[in-house]
Design an enzyme around this catalytic site. Structure first.
Site, PDB file in Angstrom:
ATOM      1  N   GLU A 146       0.841  -1.211   0.000  1.00 33.72           N
ATOM      2  CA  GLU A 146       0.000   0.000   0.000  1.00 33.72           C
ATOM      3  C   GLU A 146       0.875   1.259   0.000  1.00 33.72           C
ATOM      4  O   GLU A 146       0.526   2.249  -0.642  1.00 33.72           O
ATOM      5  CB  GLU A 146      -0.961   0.012   1.194  1.00 33.72           C
ATOM      6  CG  GLU A 146      -2.020  -1.100   1.177  1.00 33.72           C
ATOM      7  CD  GLU A 146      -2.809  -1.195  -0.120  1.00 33.72           C
ATOM      8  OE1 GLU A 146      -3.003  -0.168  -0.800  1.00 33.72           O
ATOM      9  OE2 GLU A 146      -3.229  -2.323  -0.473  1.00 33.72           O
ATOM     10  N   HIS A 149       1.767   2.110  -3.471  1.00 34.06           N
ATOM     11  CA  HIS A 149       0.690   2.840  -4.159  1.00 34.06           C
ATOM     12  C   HIS A 149       0.688   4.313  -3.748  1.00 34.06           C
ATOM     13  O   HIS A 149       0.489   5.201  -4.575  1.00 34.06           O
ATOM     14  CB  HIS A 149      -0.676   2.231  -3.821  1.00 34.06           C
ATOM     15  CG  HIS A 149      -0.953   0.935  -4.534  1.00 34.06           C
ATOM     16  ND1 HIS A 149      -0.662   0.725  -5.854  1.00 34.06           N
ATOM     17  CD2 HIS A 149      -1.529  -0.218  -4.089  1.00 34.06           C
ATOM     18  CE1 HIS A 149      -1.028  -0.506  -6.200  1.00 34.06           C
ATOM     19  NE2 HIS A 149      -1.555  -1.099  -5.140  1.00 34.06           N
ATOM     20  N   HIS A 155       0.610  -1.800  -9.946  1.00 35.90           N
ATOM     21  CA  HIS A 155       0.943  -3.211  -9.752  1.00 35.90           C
ATOM     22  C   HIS A 155       2.069  -3.611 -10.698  1.00 35.90           C
ATOM     23  O   HIS A 155       2.156  -3.123 -11.815  1.00 35.90           O
ATOM     24  CB  HIS A 155      -0.302  -4.080  -9.957  1.00 35.90           C
ATOM     25  CG  HIS A 155      -1.263  -3.921  -8.826  1.00 35.90           C
ATOM     26  ND1 HIS A 155      -2.624  -3.941  -8.981  1.00 35.90           N
ATOM     27  CD2 HIS A 155      -1.039  -3.725  -7.508  1.00 35.90           C
ATOM     28  CE1 HIS A 155      -3.201  -3.769  -7.796  1.00 35.90           C
ATOM     29  NE2 HIS A 155      -2.254  -3.626  -6.891  1.00 35.90           N
ATOM     30  N   CYS A 161       7.912  -9.400  -6.723  1.00 34.51           N
ATOM     31  CA  CYS A 161       7.934  -8.015  -6.224  1.00 34.51           C
ATOM     32  C   CYS A 161       6.754  -7.790  -5.280  1.00 34.51           C
ATOM     33  O   CYS A 161       5.649  -8.271  -5.522  1.00 34.51           O
ATOM     34  CB  CYS A 161       7.842  -7.064  -7.406  1.00 34.51           C
ATOM     35  SG  CYS A 161       7.756  -5.312  -6.941  1.00 34.51           S
ATOM     36  N   CYS A 180      11.025  -4.913  -6.428  1.00 33.40           N
ATOM     37  CA  CYS A 180      11.976  -5.304  -7.473  1.00 33.40           C
ATOM     38  C   CYS A 180      12.842  -4.085  -7.811  1.00 33.40           C
ATOM     39  O   CYS A 180      12.589  -2.978  -7.342  1.00 33.40           O
ATOM     40  CB  CYS A 180      11.236  -5.816  -8.708  1.00 33.40           C
ATOM     41  SG  CYS A 180      10.377  -4.518  -9.630  1.00 33.40           S
ATOM     42  N   CYS A 183      10.862  -1.119  -9.276  1.00 31.39           N
ATOM     43  CA  CYS A 183      10.016  -0.441  -8.284  1.00 31.39           C
ATOM     44  C   CYS A 183      10.873   0.271  -7.233  1.00 31.39           C
ATOM     45  O   CYS A 183      10.525   1.365  -6.794  1.00 31.39           O
ATOM     46  CB  CYS A 183       9.063  -1.442  -7.626  1.00 31.39           C
ATOM     47  SG  CYS A 183       7.788  -2.063  -8.751  1.00 31.39           S
TER      48      CYS A 183
HETATM   49 ZN   LIG Z   1      -2.327  -3.009  -5.000  1.00 31.02          ZN
HETATM   50 ZN   LIG Z   2       8.168  -4.357  -8.988  1.00 28.35          ZN
END
Ligand SMILES: [Zn+2]
Ligand SMILES: [Zn+2]
Length: 194
Positions: A146, A149, A155, A161, A180, A183
């Site tokens: 979360e 986000h 996603h 990940c 990952c 990200c």
């Molecule tokens: Zn989500």
């Molecule tokens: Zn990722």
């Protein structure tokens, strides 16, 4: 400037005793990506209003929880504080049977509902003896998800990940607690831009 992730306990049951372990997990993952972050736990339990409870489904209404948290913590909202409510509850949103959590990035508010992450609800023999660790790990993953986000991440298609989408507790178990490389880079950028 340091940004802050503020974890707010929403229930006492099966949450409060473990919270220092989540904090350590979450801080560990984030501090390996960026120096610009602190993780704190709100010192009180913030009870959710029953107006957010859907009696016919016996579940909390996700958007109602987000609105409630946004209202309570509105004075903290200066763009550098991310509020994540965590409670031993079950919640849903329109069109979904349940959600493990939800985020409102524009307000910096999210929640994680942990009841369905409790290993006690599933086949007990498989989890015998590791109930505590598994629960803490699952909750840590969903909080980090979360938070991703809240920082603008969507996603991720990498199944390991933490930003990959989980539709069941088994999918939560098959991903790791870590972002990952792609990200992680986005998260480091998001914090350094703040
Ligand atoms: Zn989500
Ligand atoms: Zn990722």
């Amino acid at each position: 400037m340091k940004n802050k992730v503020l974890i707010v306990p929403l229930t006492r049951c099966f949450v409060f005793d473990f919270i220092e372990d989540w904090r350590r997990n979450i801080y560990g993952v984030l501090s390996s990506i960026t120096p610009y972050i602190d993780v704190e736990v709100w010192p009180e339990i913030l009870k959710l209003p029953m107006s957010c409870f859907d009696w016919s489904r016996k579940q909390y209404v996700g958007p109602c929880i987000l609105d409630y948290l946004a209202n309570i913590f509105r004075d903290l909202r200066d763009g550098s504080v991310f509020v994540i409510g965590v409670g031993y509850i079950d919640a849903y949103d329109e069109g979904l049977n349940f959600v493990f959590g939800e985020a409102s990035p524009s307000r910096g508010i999210a929640f994680v509902s942990t009841q369905r992450l409790d290993p006690a609800l599933y086949s007990t023999s498989k989890y015998a003896g590791k109930r505590y660790d598994l629960y803490v790990e699952r909750v840590s993953k969903e909080i980090l998800h979360e938070l991703g986000h809240l920082l603008g991440l969507r996603h991720c298609s990498n199944p390991k990940c933490v930003m990959s989408f989980s539709n069941s507790v088994f999918e939560v178990d098959s991903k790791t607690m870590y972002y990952c490389e792609r990200c992680s880079t986005k998260i480091a950028e998001a914090f350094s831009l703040m």
